[in-house]
Design a protein around this motif. Structure first.
Motif, PDB file in Angstrom:
ATOM      1  N   LEU A  16      17.344   3.875  17.921  1.00  0.00           N
ATOM      2  CA  LEU A  16      15.981   3.384  17.763  1.00  0.00           C
ATOM      3  C   LEU A  16      15.864   1.981  18.339  1.00  0.00           C
ATOM      4  CD1 LEU A  16      15.136   4.313  14.042  1.00  0.00           C
ATOM      5  CD2 LEU A  16      14.251   5.444  16.089  1.00  0.00           C
ATOM      6  N   GLU A  17      14.701   1.661  18.876  1.00  0.00           N
ATOM      7  CA  GLU A  17      14.397   0.290  19.268  1.00  0.00           C
ATOM      8  C   GLU A  17      13.639  -0.355  18.120  1.00  0.00           C
ATOM      9  OE1 GLU A  17      15.456  -1.445  21.799  1.00  0.00           O
ATOM     10  OE2 GLU A  17      16.567   0.298  22.557  1.00  0.00           O
ATOM     11  N   LEU A  18      14.248  -1.343  17.492  1.00  0.00           N
ATOM     12  CA  LEU A  18      13.668  -1.924  16.292  1.00  0.00           C
ATOM     13  C   LEU A  18      12.298  -2.534  16.555  1.00  0.00           C
ATOM     14  CD1 LEU A  18      14.247  -2.351  13.302  1.00  0.00           C
ATOM     15  CD2 LEU A  18      15.307  -4.540  13.873  1.00  0.00           C
ATOM     16  N   ASP A  19      12.117  -3.143  17.716  1.00  0.00           N
ATOM     17  CA  ASP A  19      10.831  -3.778  18.012  1.00  0.00           C
ATOM     18  C   ASP A  19       9.688  -2.772  18.030  1.00  0.00           C
ATOM     19  OD1 ASP A  19      11.269  -6.853  19.322  1.00  0.00           O
ATOM     20  OD2 ASP A  19      13.022  -5.572  19.161  1.00  0.00           O
ATOM     21  N   SER A  20       9.987  -1.528  18.349  1.00  0.00           N
ATOM     22  CA  SER A  20       8.953  -0.491  18.388  1.00  0.00           C
ATOM     23  C   SER A  20       8.793   0.229  17.057  1.00  0.00           C
ATOM     24  CB  SER A  20       9.294   0.540  19.472  1.00  0.00           C
ATOM     25  OG  SER A  20       9.414  -0.068  20.734  1.00  0.00           O
ATOM     26  N   ASN A  21       9.709  -0.049  16.126  1.00  0.00           N
ATOM     27  CA  ASN A  21       9.682   0.667  14.845  1.00  0.00           C
ATOM     28  C   ASN A  21       9.747  -0.265  13.642  1.00  0.00           C
ATOM     29  OD1 ASN A  21      10.197   3.774  15.606  1.00  0.00           O
ATOM     30  ND2 ASN A  21      11.426   2.505  16.974  1.00  0.00           N
ATOM     31  N   LYS A  22       9.454  -1.542  13.842  1.00  0.00           N
ATOM     32  CA  LYS A  22       9.657  -2.512  12.768  1.00  0.00           C
ATOM     33  C   LYS A  22       8.742  -2.290  11.569  1.00  0.00           C
ATOM     34  CE  LYS A  22       6.879  -6.052  15.159  1.00  0.00           C
ATOM     35  NZ  LYS A  22       6.939  -7.436  15.727  1.00  0.00           N
ATOM     36  N   GLU A  23       7.590  -1.624  11.773  1.00  0.00           N
ATOM     37  CA  GLU A  23       6.694  -1.347  10.648  1.00  0.00           C
ATOM     38  C   GLU A  23       7.267  -0.295   9.706  1.00  0.00           C
ATOM     39  OE1 GLU A  23       5.821  -1.129  13.798  1.00  0.00           O
ATOM     40  OE2 GLU A  23       4.365  -2.746  14.164  1.00  0.00           O
ATOM     41  N   GLU A  24       8.372   0.352  10.110  1.00  0.00           N
ATOM     42  CA  GLU A  24       8.953   1.433   9.322  1.00  0.00           C
ATOM     43  C   GLU A  24      10.139   0.979   8.478  1.00  0.00           C
ATOM     44  OE1 GLU A  24       9.778   4.633  12.011  1.00  0.00           O
ATOM     45  OE2 GLU A  24       7.807   4.460  12.959  1.00  0.00           O
ATOM     46  N   PHE A  25      10.350  -0.343   8.443  1.00  0.00           N
ATOM     47  CA  PHE A  25      11.442  -0.901   7.648  1.00  0.00           C
ATOM     48  C   PHE A  25      10.932  -2.084   6.839  1.00  0.00           C
ATOM     49  CE2 PHE A  25      13.419   1.228  11.198  1.00  0.00           C
ATOM     50  CZ  PHE A  25      14.451   1.931  10.601  1.00  0.00           C
ATOM     51  N   LEU A  26      11.531  -2.273   5.672  1.00  0.00           N
ATOM     52  CA  LEU A  26      11.205  -3.412   4.820  1.00  0.00           C
ATOM     53  C   LEU A  26      12.468  -4.246   4.630  1.00  0.00           C
ATOM     54  CD1 LEU A  26       8.994  -3.578   1.692  1.00  0.00           C
ATOM     55  CD2 LEU A  26      11.347  -4.380   1.487  1.00  0.00           C
ATOM     56  N   PHE A  27      12.328  -5.567   4.711  1.00  0.00           N
ATOM     57  CA  PHE A  27      13.462  -6.460   4.480  1.00  0.00           C
ATOM     58  C   PHE A  27      13.256  -7.234   3.194  1.00  0.00           C
ATOM     59  CE2 PHE A  27      15.367 -10.692   4.687  1.00  0.00           C
ATOM     60  CZ  PHE A  27      16.706 -10.333   4.782  1.00  0.00           C
ATOM     61  N   CYS A  28      14.333  -7.366   2.402  1.00  0.00           N
ATOM     62  CA  CYS A  28      14.310  -8.150   1.165  1.00  0.00           C
ATOM     63  C   CYS A  28      15.267  -9.330   1.292  1.00  0.00           C
ATOM     64  CB  CYS A  28      14.756  -7.299  -0.029  1.00  0.00           C
ATOM     65  SG  CYS A  28      13.798  -5.819  -0.313  1.00  0.00           S
ATOM     66  N   GLY A  29      14.803 -10.527   0.936  1.00  0.00           N
ATOM     67  CA  GLY A  29      15.657 -11.702   1.014  1.00  0.00           C
ATOM     68  C   GLY A  29      15.251 -12.784   0.040  1.00  0.00           C
ATOM     69  N   ASP A  30      15.869 -13.982   0.197  1.00  0.00           N
ATOM     70  CA  ASP A  30      15.626 -15.024  -0.801  1.00  0.00           C
ATOM     71  C   ASP A  30      15.746 -16.458  -0.302  1.00  0.00           C
ATOM     72  OD1 ASP A  30      18.469 -16.374  -2.200  1.00  0.00           O
ATOM     73  OD2 ASP A  30      18.630 -14.865  -0.639  1.00  0.00           O
ATOM     74  N   SER A  31      16.139 -16.707   0.964  1.00  0.00           N
ATOM     75  CA  SER A  31      16.468 -18.089   1.327  1.00  0.00           C
ATOM     76  C   SER A  31      16.253 -18.342   2.817  1.00  0.00           C
ATOM     77  CB  SER A  31      17.922 -18.394   0.936  1.00  0.00           C
ATOM     78  OG  SER A  31      18.817 -17.571   1.650  1.00  0.00           O
ATOM     79  N   SER A  42       0.828  -1.204   0.000  1.00  0.00           N
ATOM     80  CA  SER A  42       0.000   0.000   0.000  1.00  0.00           C
ATOM     81  C   SER A  42       0.867   1.261   0.000  1.00  0.00           C
ATOM     82  CB  SER A  42      -0.915   0.019   1.227  1.00  0.00           C
ATOM     83  OG  SER A  42      -0.161   0.277   2.404  1.00  0.00           O
ATOM     84  N   PRO A  43       0.401   2.344  -0.623  1.00  0.00           N
ATOM     85  CA  PRO A  43       1.138   3.608  -0.573  1.00  0.00           C
ATOM     86  C   PRO A  43       1.383   4.070   0.855  1.00  0.00           C
ATOM     87  CG  PRO A  43      -0.534   3.695  -2.286  1.00  0.00           C
ATOM     88  CD  PRO A  43      -0.779   2.428  -1.520  1.00  0.00           C
ATOM     89  N   GLY A  44       0.415   3.835   1.745  1.00  0.00           N
ATOM     90  CA  GLY A  44       0.577   4.244   3.136  1.00  0.00           C
ATOM     91  C   GLY A  44       1.756   3.558   3.800  1.00  0.00           C
ATOM     92  N   ASN A  45       1.877   2.243   3.600  1.00  0.00           N
ATOM     93  CA  ASN A  45       3.008   1.514   4.179  1.00  0.00           C
ATOM     94  C   ASN A  45       4.331   1.951   3.559  1.00  0.00           C
ATOM     95  OD1 ASN A  45       1.683  -0.051   6.109  1.00  0.00           O
ATOM     96  ND2 ASN A  45       1.191  -1.665   4.640  1.00  0.00           N
ATOM     97  N   ALA A  46       4.317   2.200   2.247  1.00  0.00           N
ATOM     98  CA  ALA A  46       5.539   2.641   1.584  1.00  0.00           C
ATOM     99  C   ALA A  46       5.994   4.004   2.101  1.00  0.00           C
ATOM    100  CB  ALA A  46       5.318   2.700   0.076  1.00  0.00           C
ATOM    101  N   LYS A  47       5.054   4.883   2.347  1.00  0.00           N
ATOM    102  CA  LYS A  47       5.393   6.232   2.808  1.00  0.00           C
ATOM    103  C   LYS A  47       5.890   6.244   4.245  1.00  0.00           C
ATOM    104  CE  LYS A  47       2.195   8.455  -0.404  1.00  0.00           C
ATOM    105  NZ  LYS A  47       0.894   9.156  -0.579  1.00  0.00           N
ATOM    106  N   ARG A  48       5.529   5.236   5.033  1.00  0.00           N
ATOM    107  CA  ARG A  48       5.986   5.167   6.422  1.00  0.00           C
ATOM    108  C   ARG A  48       7.410   4.632   6.562  1.00  0.00           C
ATOM    109  NH1 ARG A  48       0.498   4.012   7.633  1.00  0.00           N
ATOM    110  NH2 ARG A  48       0.769   1.791   7.189  1.00  0.00           N
ATOM    111  N   LEU A  49       7.962   4.106   5.494  1.00  0.00           N
ATOM    112  CA  LEU A  49       9.275   3.463   5.597  1.00  0.00           C
ATOM    113  C   LEU A  49      10.392   4.461   5.888  1.00  0.00           C
ATOM    114  CD1 LEU A  49       9.180   0.908   2.631  1.00  0.00           C
ATOM    115  CD2 LEU A  49       8.979   0.413   5.070  1.00  0.00           C
TER     116      LEU A  49
END
Length: 296
Positions: free
Chosen positions: A226-241, A38-45
């Motif tokens: 930053l505490e990642l657990d409190s801000n995890k919705e503001e980051f996106l992870f890309c992976g493959d395996s 969603s655009p909303g999630n993308a804008k929060r990153l």
């Protein structure tokens, strides 16, 4: 399993459009297309974390579009950090030379971060130098057992540049091993009390209670306050395996390049989204989608 650009076909079951249906252990798991972000999630990153091998690369090479994507993310004001199983020697180069904010390497053994103003490289290891030396001696014995017990397995060509783990090549510079042999390598690591993870090219083993996610938490806390657990919705992870599973499990927004579908029958935790393309082209697709959604 066969992966297609617009879907997956397995055992006579297919799906087209914006979902990828996978029959895994007699159940369906649906991974949405990255186009459904969603655009909303993308804008929060605030930023993007990403794996390197077969996520940012294709057949061992970084594509031009993928590398340009890093600059595009930086130009858009986003933070960029590779989270990789690659060795300390490579990560020294990556932290200094790539347009990134730092790098987590050897599956969470350390992070490196380059200060452009001071022109110095900060190195943060989880284990001290003496402990790393002792662990390398223990890993040397495991290496000897694996090479003797698993025909075709070899020490990874980048092992010389590693500080904390042992990388066993099962398909990078050696003919691909059957999955049963990969599992045997894992059993040998575990029989010695070592942790291990399977990437798209190596089986990595180490001593210590850490993984990609635990060091990413430390990096975010120490470098960005930053505490990642409190801000995890503001980051996106890309992976493959499979070695990306801790990240897929943790981040509500995670994306796999299309070749992640090859591993899904052997994974418990899957990405939220998947690209239509594989490797570096898939990574570029994910970044382009994120940036387009942010501007919509």
């Amino acid at each position: 399993m066969r992966a297609f650009s617009a879907g997956v076909h397995l055992a006579g079951i297919g799906c087209r459009g914006h979902c990828f249906a996978l029959a895994v252990f007699e159940r369906f798991t649906v991974i949405r297309s990255i186009e459904t972000l969603s655009p909303g999630n993308a804008k929060r990153l605030q930023g993007i974390f990403f794996d390197i091998d077969d996520t940012f690369t294709t057949n061992g090479r970084i594509g031009g579009r993928a590398f340009q994507s890093l600059w595009d993310l930086k130009d858009a004001g986003l933070r960029v950090v590779p989270i990789t199983g690659r060795p300390a020697g490579w990560c020294d180069h990556i932290a200094r030379m790539w347009p990134v904010d730092g790098v987590v390497g050897e599956n969470g053994a350390f992070y490196f971060c380059y200060d452009e103003e001071k022109r110095t490289l900060a190195k943060r290891f989880l284990a001290g130098e003496d402990l790393r030396k002792r662990n390398r001696l223990r890993l040397e014995k495991i290496k000897e057992e694996i090479v003797a017990s698993v025909p075709g397995a070899a020490t990874a060509s980048d092992q010389l540049y590693r500080e904390a783990d042992l990388a066993i090549d099962y398909c990078e510079d050696v003919p691909p091993l059957p999955w049963e042999e990969v599992e045997k390598i894992c059993r040998i690591f575990r029989s010695h009390g070592a942790e291990c993870k399977v990437s798209s090219i190596h089986v990595n083993g180490w001593f210590g209670d850490y993984d990609k996610l635990s060091m990413t938490r430390i990096f975010v806390r120490e470098r960005w306050r930053l505490e990642l657990d409190s801000n995890k919705e503001e980051f996106l992870f890309c992976g493959d395996s499979p070695n990306d599973e801790p990240m897929f499990r943790f981040f509500p927004l995670s994306a796999g390049v299309n070749n992640v579908l090859r591993f899904t029958p052997r994974m418990k935790h899957l990405p939220s989204f998947v690209a239509e393309r594989e490797g570096s082209e898939g990574f570029a697709e994910i970044v382009e989608t994120v940036l387009r959604k942010r501007s919509s």
